[in-house]
Design a protein around this motif. Structure first.
Motif, PDB file in Angstrom:
ATOM      1  N   PHE A 119       0.851  -1.196   0.000  1.00 13.63           N
ATOM      2  CA  PHE A 119       0.000   0.000   0.000  1.00 13.63           C
ATOM      3  C   PHE A 119       0.887   1.246   0.000  1.00 13.63           C
ATOM      4  N   GLY A 120       0.375   2.308  -0.625  1.00 10.73           N
ATOM      5  CA  GLY A 120       1.198   3.535  -0.643  1.00 10.73           C
ATOM      6  C   GLY A 120       0.312   4.761  -0.812  1.00 10.73           C
ATOM      7  N   LYS A 121       0.660   5.592  -1.782  1.00  8.13           N
ATOM      8  CA  LYS A 121      -0.001   6.899  -1.933  1.00  8.13           C
ATOM      9  C   LYS A 121      -1.450   6.777  -2.400  1.00  8.13           C
ATOM     10  N   GLY A 122      -2.241   7.795  -2.027  1.00  3.48           N
ATOM     11  CA  GLY A 122      -3.563   7.968  -2.621  1.00  3.48           C
ATOM     12  C   GLY A 122      -4.664   7.132  -2.011  1.00  3.48           C
ATOM     13  N   ILE A 123      -4.407   6.530  -0.850  1.00  2.00           N
ATOM     14  CA  ILE A 123      -5.493   5.768  -0.200  1.00  2.00           C
ATOM     15  C   ILE A 123      -5.614   6.241   1.255  1.00  2.00           C
ATOM     16  N   PRO A 124      -6.789   6.030   1.894  1.00  2.00           N
ATOM     17  CA  PRO A 124      -6.925   6.435   3.301  1.00  2.00           C
ATOM     18  C   PRO A 124      -5.950   5.644   4.164  1.00  2.00           C
ATOM     19  N   LYS A 125      -5.521   6.268   5.268  1.00  2.74           N
ATOM     20  CA  LYS A 125      -4.522   5.618   6.133  1.00  2.74           C
ATOM     21  C   LYS A 125      -5.149   4.513   6.985  1.00  2.74           C
ATOM     22  N   ASN A 126      -6.483   4.630   7.217  1.00  5.15           N
ATOM     23  CA  ASN A 126      -7.101   3.676   8.153  1.00  5.15           C
ATOM     24  C   ASN A 126      -8.032   2.689   7.458  1.00  5.15           C
ATOM     25  N   ASP A 127      -8.092   1.497   8.037  1.00  5.18           N
ATOM     26  CA  ASP A 127      -9.011   0.440   7.553  1.00  5.18           C
ATOM     27  C   ASP A 127      -8.872   0.200   6.054  1.00  5.18           C
ATOM     28  N   VAL A 128      -7.650   0.093   5.586  1.00  3.75           N
ATOM     29  CA  VAL A 128      -7.398  -0.090   4.152  1.00  3.75           C
ATOM     30  C   VAL A 128      -7.976  -1.418   3.682  1.00  3.75           C
ATOM     31  N   GLY A 129      -8.756  -1.360   2.612  1.00  4.48           N
ATOM     32  CA  GLY A 129      -9.515  -2.528   2.152  1.00  4.48           C
ATOM     33  C   GLY A 129      -8.696  -3.492   1.310  1.00  4.48           C
ATOM     34  N   GLN A 130      -9.322  -4.631   0.986  1.00  3.72           N
ATOM     35  CA  GLN A 130      -8.654  -5.691   0.216  1.00  3.72           C
ATOM     36  C   GLN A 130      -8.339  -5.233  -1.208  1.00  3.72           C
ATOM     37  N   ASP A 131      -9.203  -4.418  -1.796  1.00  2.00           N
ATOM     38  CA  ASP A 131      -9.059  -4.141  -3.244  1.00  2.00           C
ATOM     39  C   ASP A 131      -8.683  -2.711  -3.571  1.00  2.00           C
ATOM     40  N   VAL A 132      -8.005  -2.017  -2.666  1.00  3.22           N
ATOM     41  CA  VAL A 132      -7.635  -0.633  -2.998  1.00  3.22           C
ATOM     42  C   VAL A 132      -6.485  -0.636  -4.014  1.00  3.22           C
ATOM     43  N   VAL A 133      -6.275   0.546  -4.622  1.00  4.54           N
ATOM     44  CA  VAL A 133      -5.186   0.664  -5.591  1.00  4.54           C
ATOM     45  C   VAL A 133      -3.842   0.533  -4.848  1.00  4.54           C
ATOM     46  N   LEU A 134      -2.920  -0.194  -5.495  1.00  4.76           N
ATOM     47  CA  LEU A 134      -1.607  -0.407  -4.843  1.00  4.76           C
ATOM     48  C   LEU A 134      -0.624   0.599  -5.436  1.00  4.76           C
ATOM     49  N   ASN A 135      -0.116   1.496  -4.584  1.00 12.15           N
ATOM     50  CA  ASN A 135       0.849   2.495  -5.070  1.00 12.15           C
ATOM     51  C   ASN A 135       2.085   2.509  -4.187  1.00 12.15           C
ATOM     52  N   ARG A 269      13.913   5.049   7.817  1.00  6.88           N
ATOM     53  CA  ARG A 269      12.752   4.147   7.844  1.00  6.88           C
ATOM     54  C   ARG A 269      11.455   4.874   8.219  1.00  6.88           C
ATOM     55  N   GLN A 270      11.572   6.103   8.729  1.00  6.43           N
ATOM     56  CA  GLN A 270      10.370   6.891   9.043  1.00  6.43           C
ATOM     57  C   GLN A 270       9.591   7.201   7.769  1.00  6.43           C
ATOM     58  N   GLN A 271      10.321   7.510   6.690  1.00  9.43           N
ATOM     59  CA  GLN A 271       9.632   7.803   5.423  1.00  9.43           C
ATOM     60  C   GLN A 271       8.910   6.543   4.920  1.00  9.43           C
ATOM     61  N   ILE A 272       9.533   5.394   5.114  1.00  6.58           N
ATOM     62  CA  ILE A 272       8.876   4.141   4.697  1.00  6.58           C
ATOM     63  C   ILE A 272       7.595   3.973   5.515  1.00  6.58           C
ATOM     64  N   ALA A 273       7.715   4.125   6.832  1.00  7.47           N
ATOM     65  CA  ALA A 273       6.537   3.948   7.704  1.00  7.47           C
ATOM     66  C   ALA A 273       5.425   4.934   7.343  1.00  7.47           C
ATOM     67  N   ASP A 274       5.812   6.175   7.018  1.00  5.16           N
ATOM     68  CA  ASP A 274       4.802   7.198   6.670  1.00  5.16           C
ATOM     69  C   ASP A 274       4.034   6.836   5.406  1.00  5.16           C
ATOM     70  N   SER A 275       4.649   5.978   4.553  1.00  2.52           N
ATOM     71  CA  SER A 275       3.972   5.624   3.288  1.00  2.52           C
ATOM     72  C   SER A 275       2.999   4.453   3.484  1.00  2.52           C
ATOM     73  N   TRP A 276       3.033   3.853   4.651  1.00  2.00           N
ATOM     74  CA  TRP A 276       2.191   2.673   4.905  1.00  2.00           C
ATOM     75  C   TRP A 276       0.924   3.049   5.662  1.00  2.00           C
ATOM     76  N   PRO A 277      -0.117   2.212   5.570  1.00  2.00           N
ATOM     77  CA  PRO A 277      -1.350   2.500   6.308  1.00  2.00           C
ATOM     78  C   PRO A 277      -1.143   2.362   7.820  1.00  2.00           C
ATOM     79  N   SER A 278      -2.073   2.941   8.572  1.00  3.43           N
ATOM     80  CA  SER A 278      -2.018   2.794  10.033  1.00  3.43           C
ATOM     81  C   SER A 278      -2.805   1.571  10.473  1.00  3.43           C
ATOM     82  N   SER A 279      -3.860   1.230   9.694  1.00  7.61           N
ATOM     83  CA  SER A 279      -4.641   0.031  10.048  1.00  7.61           C
ATOM     84  C   SER A 279      -5.260  -0.574   8.787  1.00  7.61           C
ATOM     85  N   ILE A 280      -5.616  -1.841   8.887  1.00 10.38           N
ATOM     86  CA  ILE A 280      -6.016  -2.634   7.712  1.00 10.38           C
ATOM     87  C   ILE A 280      -7.362  -3.314   7.973  1.00 10.38           C
TER      88      ILE A 280
END
Ligand code: VAH
Length: 317
Positions: A119-135, A269-280
């Motif tokens: 998961f990466g840019k352009g999606i909500p940080k929380n409760d990221v769904g199964q079929d969101v765009v992968l960036n 690694r902070q930049q990597i963490a910032d690009s990831w969702p907070s919850s799934i």
């Protein structure tokens, strides 16, 4: 028989031992780049194997009559940023070769770990769904996204039964952390028990999805034992576990080690963490193969500290 690659790694050591409990040592072949270490694996056989050496891998598959492969060998996010070409080679080529072997009928089933790093840019940080765009915006995340597409390709085109989970950060005490961005949550326990203090390379309020290793192993075995027909995802299943920040984890640790102190010095690694969702959102896995969890942040902290006090004392630290 079952082959595990990366069997001396964080997931590999524990998954191998569980597979031995279920199938018997004589049916489990562990493999890794490093020399065999007696106390790390209970597998009946150990092959010192560079998983990118396809000829050798095919020979091992033939010699042991392997039908199921848990292909865990990989570079994690921090390490991959430093070695993009090797990360691409190691994280993708063996997976494709295993899928080719399954297509030829040599293998019946493959497990391959993906990651929330897809998961990466352009999606909500929380409760990221199964079929969101992968960036994905990291070398590791790009390699895992590509791997998921290969899994889907081989299933759709050739019916290869390859199954995958997008692991969150995994926490365990049996094997030290291996270069991952979420591995602050492993190191913190070692340092809390040994030194009573820790400098976190992730900022205090950065929440990431995490999971205790026991729950990760149980989920992996549940997915692999699920009937084919029940699986609706052939890229990789979301698995969310729990979500917490370094600050919340430090508070939990202080309940058992009151004098524990933490400070924060975020690194690359902070930049990597910032690009990831907070919850799934992992409701699809719960529906398809009855995913469940036993460990929350308190149960995990208690178990980690209890076991590390024994492990670190035993090694005379
Ligand atoms: C890493 N532990 O940090 C791995 C994982 C979600 C993170 O893929 O690279």
């Amino acid at each position: 028989k079952i082959l595990i690659t990366g069997a001396l790694g964080q997931i590999g050591t524990e998954l191998t031992n569980r597979l031995v409990e279920i199938h018997g040592a004589e049916n489990v072949v562990a493999s890794g780049l490093d020399r065999w270490q007696k106390d790390l694996t209970s597998a009946g056989y150990y092959e010192r194997m560079d998983v990118t050496n396809t000829q050798l891998v095919r020979q091992v598959i033939k010699d042991y009559d392997i039908t199921t492969v848990y292909h865990l060998a990989s570079l994690l996010s921090g390490t991959s940023e430093k070695q993009p070409l090797f990360a691409w080679k190691l994280n993708l080529e063996p997976l494709i070769h295993f899928c080719e072997m399954a297509k030829e009928g040599l293998l019946k089933k493959i497990f391959w770990p993906s990651s929330i790093a897809v998961f990466g840019k352009g999606i909500p940080k929380n409760d990221v769904g199964q079929d969101v765009v992968l960036n994905p915006t990291t070398v590791y995340g790009i390699s895992k996204m590509a791997g998921e597409k290969w899994c889907e390709y081989y299933f759709d085109k050739y019916g290869v039964d390859v199954r995958s989970i997008r692991y969150p950060g995994l926490i365990s005490w049996k094997t030290p952390a291996g270069g991952g961005t979420t591995d602050y949550a492993v190191e913190i326990f070692y340092e809390a028990v040994e030194q009573g203090k820790y400098t976190s390379f992730i900022a205090e309020d950065t929440a990431m999805p995490m999971l205790y290793m026991d729950d990760a192993i149980n989920a992996t075995l549940k997915l692999m034992e699920a009937p084919k027909e029940s699986l609706t995802v052939r890229s990789s299943y979301n698995l969310g576990g729990m979500s917490f920040t370094p600050k919340q984890l430090a508070e939990e640790i202080k309940k058992e080690i009151p004098e524990f102190e933490i400070n924060y010095q975020p690194d690359f690694r902070q930049q990597i963490a910032d690009s990831w969702p907070s919850s799934i959102d992992d409701s699809v896995a719960k529906k398809d193969w009855n995913l469940s969890y036993d460990f929350g942040i308190s149960e995990m902290s208690t178990d980690m500290i209890k076991n590390l006090k024994i492990k670190l004392r035993k090694s005379g630290i």
